[in-house]
Design an enzyme around this catalytic site. Structure first.
Site, PDB file in Angstrom:
ATOM      1  N   HIS A  76       1.016  -1.234  -0.015  1.00  0.00           N
ATOM      2  CA  HIS A  76       0.102   0.080   0.040  1.00  0.00           C
ATOM      3  C   HIS A  76       0.665   1.274   0.199  1.00  0.00           C
ATOM      4  CE1 HIS A  76      -3.712  -2.264   0.793  1.00  0.00           C
ATOM      5  NE2 HIS A  76      -2.978  -2.781   1.591  1.00  0.00           N
ATOM      6  N   ASN A 149     -10.254  -2.787   2.457  1.00  0.00           N
ATOM      7  CA  ASN A 149      -9.768  -2.873   1.145  1.00  0.00           C
ATOM      8  C   ASN A 149     -11.273  -2.466   0.340  1.00  0.00           C
ATOM      9  OD1 ASN A 149      -7.020  -3.757   1.106  1.00  0.00           O
ATOM     10  ND2 ASN A 149      -7.192  -5.632   1.258  1.00  0.00           N
TER      11      ASN A 149
HETATM   12 FE1  HDD Z   1      -2.446  -4.832   5.508  1.00  0.00          FE
HETATM   13  C1  HDD Z   1      -0.832  -1.827   5.309  1.00  0.00           C
HETATM   14  C2  HDD Z   1      -5.438  -3.385   4.405  1.00  0.00           C
HETATM   15  C3  HDD Z   1      -3.788  -7.969   5.551  1.00  0.00           C
HETATM   16  C4  HDD Z   1       0.063  -6.035   7.114  1.00  0.00           C
HETATM   17  N1  HDD Z   1      -3.029  -3.136   4.902  1.00  0.00           N
HETATM   18  C5  HDD Z   1      -2.175  -1.880   4.767  1.00  0.00           C
HETATM   19  C6  HDD Z   1      -3.035  -0.691   4.262  1.00  0.00           C
HETATM   20  C7  HDD Z   1      -4.302  -1.231   4.097  1.00  0.00           C
HETATM   21  C8  HDD Z   1      -4.450  -2.767   4.301  1.00  0.00           C
HETATM   22  C9  HDD Z   1      -5.461  -0.613   3.424  1.00  0.00           C
HETATM   23  C10 HDD Z   1      -2.547   0.678   4.155  1.00  0.00           C
HETATM   24  C11 HDD Z   1      -3.154   1.505   5.224  1.00  0.00           C
HETATM   25  C12 HDD Z   1      -2.785   2.783   4.701  1.00  0.00           C
HETATM   26  O1  HDD Z   1      -3.061   3.488   4.100  1.00  0.00           O
HETATM   27  O2  HDD Z   1      -1.537   3.377   5.270  1.00  0.00           O
HETATM   28  N2  HDD Z   1      -4.148  -5.744   5.125  1.00  0.00           N
HETATM   29  C13 HDD Z   1      -5.317  -5.036   4.446  1.00  0.00           C
HETATM   30  C14 HDD Z   1      -6.515  -5.762   4.322  1.00  0.00           C
HETATM   31  C15 HDD Z   1      -5.970  -7.179   4.895  1.00  0.00           C
HETATM   32  C16 HDD Z   1      -4.633  -6.943   5.203  1.00  0.00           C
HETATM   33  C17 HDD Z   1      -7.747  -5.419   4.179  1.00  0.00           C
HETATM   34  C18 HDD Z   1      -6.481  -8.430   4.939  1.00  0.00           C
HETATM   35  C19 HDD Z   1      -8.011  -8.683   5.266  1.00  0.00           C
HETATM   36  N3  HDD Z   1      -1.572  -6.711   6.126  1.00  0.00           N
HETATM   37  C20 HDD Z   1      -2.458  -7.747   6.166  1.00  0.00           C
HETATM   38  C21 HDD Z   1      -1.744  -8.945   6.888  1.00  0.00           C
HETATM   39  C22 HDD Z   1      -0.741  -8.509   7.418  1.00  0.00           C
HETATM   40  C23 HDD Z   1      -0.748  -6.920   6.892  1.00  0.00           C
HETATM   41  C24 HDD Z   1      -2.273 -10.288   6.925  1.00  0.00           C
HETATM   42  C25 HDD Z   1       0.475  -8.821   8.188  1.00  0.00           C
HETATM   43  C26 HDD Z   1       0.443 -10.114   8.931  1.00  0.00           C
HETATM   44  N4  HDD Z   1      -0.610  -4.039   6.032  1.00  0.00           N
HETATM   45  C27 HDD Z   1       0.395  -4.703   6.688  1.00  0.00           C
HETATM   46  C28 HDD Z   1       1.759  -3.804   7.006  1.00  0.00           C
HETATM   47  C29 HDD Z   1       1.106  -2.512   6.440  1.00  0.00           C
HETATM   48  C30 HDD Z   1      -0.172  -2.966   5.569  1.00  0.00           C
HETATM   49  C31 HDD Z   1       3.037  -4.540   6.528  1.00  0.00           C
HETATM   50  C32 HDD Z   1       2.194  -1.840   5.462  1.00  0.00           C
HETATM   51  C33 HDD Z   1       2.282  -0.228   5.964  1.00  0.00           C
HETATM   52  C34 HDD Z   1       1.461  -0.263   7.082  1.00  0.00           C
HETATM   53  O3  HDD Z   1       0.975  -1.511   7.571  1.00  0.00           O
HETATM   54  O4  HDD Z   1       1.451   0.676   8.063  1.00  0.00           O
HETATM   55  O5  HDD Z   1       1.714  -3.824   8.383  1.00  0.00           O
END
Ligand code: HDD
Length: 693
Positions: A76, A149
């Site tokens: 993202h 999402n």
């Molecule tokens: Fe995630 C960012 C949505 C599963 C780990 N995720 C991130 C963002 C969104 C989502 C919208 C961006 C937020 C922003 O605008 O800063 N992610 C989802 C959805 C998931 C999902 C809807 C499943 C239903 N994500 C998911 C899992 C993991 C992560 C299973 C890790 C175990 N996601 C992250 C992260 C991020 C992230 C690595 C990257 C940057 C941040 O968080 O701030 O921690």
């Protein structure tokens, strides 16, 4: 002792696996060399129970993953944000005690960030990709982050697989490409070995993955959550956002061209709409259901690869979000905003969904390296708007100057002036019973991977099905490894024979599908018409743009009338001149076009009008830019209004008359044009211009 679950997929080779890990060369270990027995499931208490902090394998894997990139978000990274407010329609006290869902007169400030997933921060806005839909509510009882999402399901069931999924879709590590694209071997290799991905793949190959605008897409909390009321009674909920001015997508060829002509298409569109006062609005709805209903389903509500059709549990609209202010500074706000699914407020609670449970750990952890230490919640965009007090101190980038000698509790030295816990107003976790052996095990109720993809396919209109087939054909066509394509064809056949056959034929691989034996035979669930974007499309031009191609000698009277009609619909008229400079109109006045033709291909508009003067047409017909402009509008199924004088241009562009090609012969015809443009794309044209697959 429970035995590990039988694995739900058996490949032609006879191997049976929950997910098929492929051949291996050496044992998988943690970073300190401890061999890993199960790389598919996190450790939880009972197959459907909460994930345990003890799971060092999961924590190490995710910690490492979270810190892979500094400081760009690992997923993202490319995002656009806006400020606004949320207002509940009426008190939701019966369902939840959440303070921001009680009083319809209260406007709760929000910050929303929309994003693509796979590309880097500088990538284009229009890849085929899931879009993030994250909203931070600054409530009077702390921040609630709904980090969802634009697709209601996810690729994987367990957070343990997230680093693998993201590694597979990101640029291949040896060659550093492709950027922001799933159409490559590693992605399809991974998902073809993960039957649980099939439902999400259907959505990702659908028009949902190429939205027309960030203002025109739905959002979903994905997981099942819980809400509790003041009496402590709780129910399950799923969160849904609906854009109040209609959902819309582009067609693939348009997406490809938009990425080149304006890589910032979505970011610009959001920014400009807010600057013009056309504020994006989204309605928040809930699906509310109890445990008995959850237990009655043939799938598990804790499984993030499943949705609950609206036809079974209707959406209850509870409030509206309006985005009415652009950020003052992109870096300070959009880049530094730190969402965290663990940020919930009293009245909302988690479920044991193993994907959500892993996320509760991951986001806080990722911010530590992305935002450089534990004080990132002091950054203005992250700080709560209600008072906060505790005894946490110091750390990198500490901005506050706490006073006094006491930084602990209990204490008797602050004379009762310091913060103390509040059992009445404080957050209370619901006392959900949990039991079971400590296991790495996928619940048997998570084993059906094909019924819902089939439901999705059966719920699509004919054009949407054709787009899904084309998307699979494009993506798999870019996969070099034939065995991966065959494996995917096997899954597609299981989802639906028609889908499998059509993709195989598009690839020229009829009869080559690898046979895939599912753990559970798919059920024929009733279709959900609400899933079709085309079937549910609103007739509207609100927030849309109509491009008018002019020449010297333009008819200002007709233009004025069109402008009035379009503005009455909330649409914007955009004038495109032969060049950027002024155009001499028929009445001797000068018009200043908004854009020169060279800078404004018709892909930027939702409908187009050709208004050339007859004397200019012969010269215009010699310009490739003019003919491409018209041919693209036609190919992208747009409504085309034209003065009769423009006929030679239509002929040169080989445009056959149809319900969406409307001669403009006077004011009434202008009204007909607007009415037809409101109804959206001419889907009936598509099979005439693109061979159906
Ligand atoms: Fe995630 C960012 C949505 C599963 C780990 N995720 C991130 C963002 C969104 C989502 C919208 C961006 C937020 C922003 O605008 O800063 N992610 C989802 C959805 C998931 C999902 C809807 C499943 C239903 N994500 C998911 C899992 C993991 C992560 C299973 C890790 C175990 N996601 C992250 C992260 C991020 C992230 C690595 C990257 C940057 C941040 O968080 O701030 O921690």
């Amino acid at each position: 002792m429970k035995k590990p679950q039988p694995n739900p997929i058996e490949t032609a080779g006879g191997e049976t696996h929950q997910t098929n890990p492929g051949k291996h060369g050496c044992p998988l270990t943690t970073n300190v060399g401890i061999p890993v027995a199960d790389n598919q499931n996190s450790l939880r208490q009972g197959a459907r129970g909460p994930t345990l902090l003890e799971d060092f394998v999961l924590r190490e894997k995710i910690t490492h993953f979270d810190h892979e990139r500094i400081p760009e978000r690992i997923v993202h990274a490319r995002g656009s944000g806006a400020h606004g407010y949320f207002q509940v329609y009426e008190s939701q006290a019966a369902i939840t005690q959440a303070a921001f869902l009680q009083d319809p007169s209260v406007k709760t400030p929000v910050f929303a960030r929309f994003s693509t997933v796979a590309g880097g921060a500088g990538s284009g806005d229009m890849p085929r990709d899931v879009r993030g839909f994250a909203v931070k509510f600054y409530t009077e009882e702390g921040n609630f982050d709904l980090v969802g999402n634009n697709i209601p399901v996810f690729f994987i069931q367990d957070a343990m697989k997230f680093p693998d999924l993201v590694h597979a879709v990101k640029m291949e590590p040896d060659r550093g490409f492709p950027q922001a694209a799933s159409a490559h071997d590693t992605f399809w290799d991974f998902v073809s070995l993960m039957p649980e991905s099939m439902h999400m793949l259907m959505w990702a190959m659908s028009d949902r993955a190429i939205p027309r605008s960030l203002r025109m897409m739905q959002g979903f909390g994905v997981h099942t959550f819980r809400m509790r009321n003041a009496e402590g009674a709780w129910q399950f909920v799923k969160f849904h956002w609906r854009p109040l001015h209609g959902s819309a997508s582009v067609v693939w060829d348009e997406a490809v061209k938009l990425n080149g002509a304006d890589p910032d298409f979505h970011r610009r569109d959001l920014w400009e709409a807010i600057e013009r006062g056309v504020f994006p609005e989204f309605e928040l709805s809930l699906q509310v259901f109890d445990e008995a209903f959850a237990d009655s389903l043939p799938y598990d509500v804790l499984d993030a690869t499943k949705l609950i059709p609206e036809e079974l549990i209707p959406l209850q609209p509870i409030g509206r979000m309006v985005l009415d202010r652009n950020p003052d500074n992109f870096f300070a706000e959009t880049e530094q905003v730190a969402f965290c699914p663990a940020n919930i407020v009293p009245g909302i609670d988690f479920s044991e969904d193993p994907l959500l449970q892993g996320r509760l750990f991951s986001y806080l952890d990722t911010q530590l390296s992305r935002l450089g230490g534990p004080n990132f919640n002091q950054i203005p965009v992250n700080a709560p708007r209600c008072p906060m007090h505790n005894f946490q101190r110091d750390g990198l980038r500490q901005m506050a100057v706490p006073k006094g000698r006491v930084a602990y509790e209990p204490n008797s030295l602050d004379e009762g002036q310091g913060p103390r816990e509040d059992p009445q107003r404080g957050f209370q976790s619901l006392p959900i019973p949990a039991q079971g052996d400590k296991v790495r095990e996928r619940a048997e109720s998570f084993a059906d991977h094909y019924s819902q993809p089939r439901l999705f396919w059966n719920s699509m209109s004919a054009p949407e099905q054709a787009h899904i087939v084309s998307a699979f054909a494009f993506e798999l066509g870019k996969v070099d490894t034939r065995a991966i394509r065959k494996r995917m064809l096997g899954h597609l056949e299981l989802i639906h024979a028609d889908l499998g056959r059509r993709v195989a034929s598009a690839l020229g691989m009829e009869g080559e599908a690898e046979s895939v034996k599912p753990a559970r035979m798919p059920l024929d669930l009733a279709p959900s018409p609400a899933l079709s974007l085309i079937a549910g499309a609103q007739e509207t031009l609100h927030g849309r743009k109509v491009g008018v191609l002019l020449s010297e000698g333009a008819d200002t009277d007709l233009l004025g009338k069109l402008k009035v009609l379009l503005e009455a619909e909330g649409a914007q008229m955009v004038l495109i001149g032969p060049r950027a400079g002024k155009v001499l109109a028929a009445d001797g006045s000068h018009l200043i076009p908004d854009f020169a033709l060279a800078a404004a291909p018709s892909i930027f508009f939702d409908a187009v009008v050709l208004m050339p003067r007859e004397a200019e047409v012969a010269a215009m017909a010699q310009l490739a830019a003019v003919i491409d402009w018209i041919r693209d509008a036609y190919g992208h199924l747009k409504v085309i209004g034209h003065l009769p004088a423009a006929q030679p241009l239509l002929d040169k562009a080989a445009i056959a008359p149809d319900a969406g090609v409307l001669p403009i012969t006077g004011a009434d015809a202008l009204r007909d044009f607007v009415a037809r443009a409101k109804a959206g794309r001419i889907w009936a044209r598509e099979p005439q211009i693109r061979a159906p697959v």
